[in-house]
Scaffold this active site. Structure first.
Site, PDB file in Angstrom:
ATOM      1  N   GLU A  13       0.829  -1.291   0.084  1.00 48.98           N
ATOM      2  CA  GLU A  13       0.305  -0.262   0.461  1.00 48.98           C
ATOM      3  C   GLU A  13       0.359   0.899  -0.211  1.00 48.98           C
ATOM      4  O   GLU A  13       0.666   2.498  -0.412  1.00 48.98           O
ATOM      5  CB  GLU A  13      -0.933   0.329   1.255  1.00 48.98           C
ATOM      6  N   HIS A  46     -10.741   1.031  -0.185  1.00 50.46           N
ATOM      7  CA  HIS A  46     -11.245   0.381   1.194  1.00 50.46           C
ATOM      8  C   HIS A  46     -12.550   0.448   1.420  1.00 50.46           C
ATOM      9  O   HIS A  46     -13.214  -0.535   1.639  1.00 50.46           O
ATOM     10  CB  HIS A  46     -10.491   1.639   2.862  1.00 50.46           C
TER      11      HIS A  46
END
Length: 309
Positions: A166, A200
């Site tokens: 990430e 997300h």
């Protein structure tokens, strides 16, 4: 070239491309919840593939740039160890200050749970290094395969694979792309975390499909996650830009994933005869974080650190 004719649009499209790639590749595997061992293993491969391709918009913009002052591509991506170990330890200490109350609570109530993951990772690093230095190849292969044992998968996903992948995609690939395309430092800090937060939102699918959470409960949960991951992303982007390295955001990300979101209600309920102590320490920690934030995130500090390392 499009990157030169429409620099900001190209930068935003590059960020959207990296986000879509990262999330989209997770869903080439279907049929099992996200925490199932088989899903975790397959998604580790997915994020590796995403990392292989996510930097391509930056690569093309880099080679289209006409500036003579552009840093080497690896340096733009933050792939440098200059300034170690302070470039990791100072941001980590700052972040731990913010979590002073939850850290105290965890050490008082279940220190084993807090220390188990770091001890496991350190033992893995020690065993792998010992095997490699001793040229014990079979032992090294066995140690290298140990993260894929089902009992370790959640730990490796949350504390290693997720932070590394990430930060590379949402900081290393996006922030320099926007800066290279002429965005201001403020825009390069504020915009990528919106993509990070949006990445997300797909957890809504798992909540509804596998955990059978009611929509009216699942939606606020996902929106809360979008909010705190976006705010966290702003902090990480600032660290990335000011330190010039992915090391700081990766280490901070690992620590924050270890800690999770503080449960203040539980801290009050299980605080014993003095439930206010962890909350008081939390307040002091937040105050300390605010006081130390500017000096410990100063780009001048990390310029000096890199020069003397």
């Amino acid at each position: 070239m499009f990157a030169l004719q429409h620099p900001l649009l190209y930068g935003l499209l590059g960020c959207a491309f990296a986000t879509s790639l990262y999330v989209g590749l997770l869903y080439i595997w279907r049929g099992l919840p996200r925490d199932h061992p088989l899903t975790i293993k397959k998604r580790m491969l997915s994020v590796l593939l995403a990392c292989v391709a996510a930097w391509l918009p930056l690569y093309w913009a880099y080679h289209a740039s006409t500036s003579s002052q552009v840093k080497p591509l690896t340096q733009l991506l933050g792939l440098t160890l200059r300034g170690m170990p302070l470039v990791a330890l100072l941001p980590l200490a700052l972040t731990m200050t913010f979590f002073a109350g939850p850290l105290l609570y965890d050490f008082l109530h279940d220190p084993t749970a807090l220390l188990e993951a770091p001890i496991t990772l350190l033992a893995y690093s020690r065993d792998l290094t010992t095997a490699l230095l001793g040229l014990k190849l079979q032992r090294a292969m066995d140690v290298a395969a140990s993260p894929f044992a089902d009992r370790h998968l959640l730990l490796w996903r949350n504390l290693v694979v997720a932070p590394l992948s990430e930060e590379f995609v949402f900081r290393g690939c996006m922030v320099p792309l926007l800066l290279l395309q002429g965005s201001s430092k403020a825009a390069a800090i504020l915009l990528p975390p919106l993509f990070f937060g949006a990445a997300h939102l797909h957890h809504l699918h798992d909540l509804l499909t596998y955990q059978r959470v009611a929509p009216r409960t699942a939606l606020p949960m996902v929106l809360f996650q979008f909010t705190y991951t976006t705010v966290f992303g702003w902090y990480e982007c600032l660290l990335f830009i000011n330190t010039g390295s992915l090391v700081a955001p990766v280490v901070v990300h690992m620590f924050c994933n270890l800690m999770g979101v503080p449960h203040f209600g539980r801290m009050m309920q299980q605080g014993g005869s003095r439930p206010w102590v962890p909350l008081l320490v939390t307040g002091l920690g937040v105050a300390g974080f605010a006081a130390l934030f500017k000096p410990l995130t100063s780009p001048l500090l990390y310029t000096v650190v890199a020069a003397v390392s």
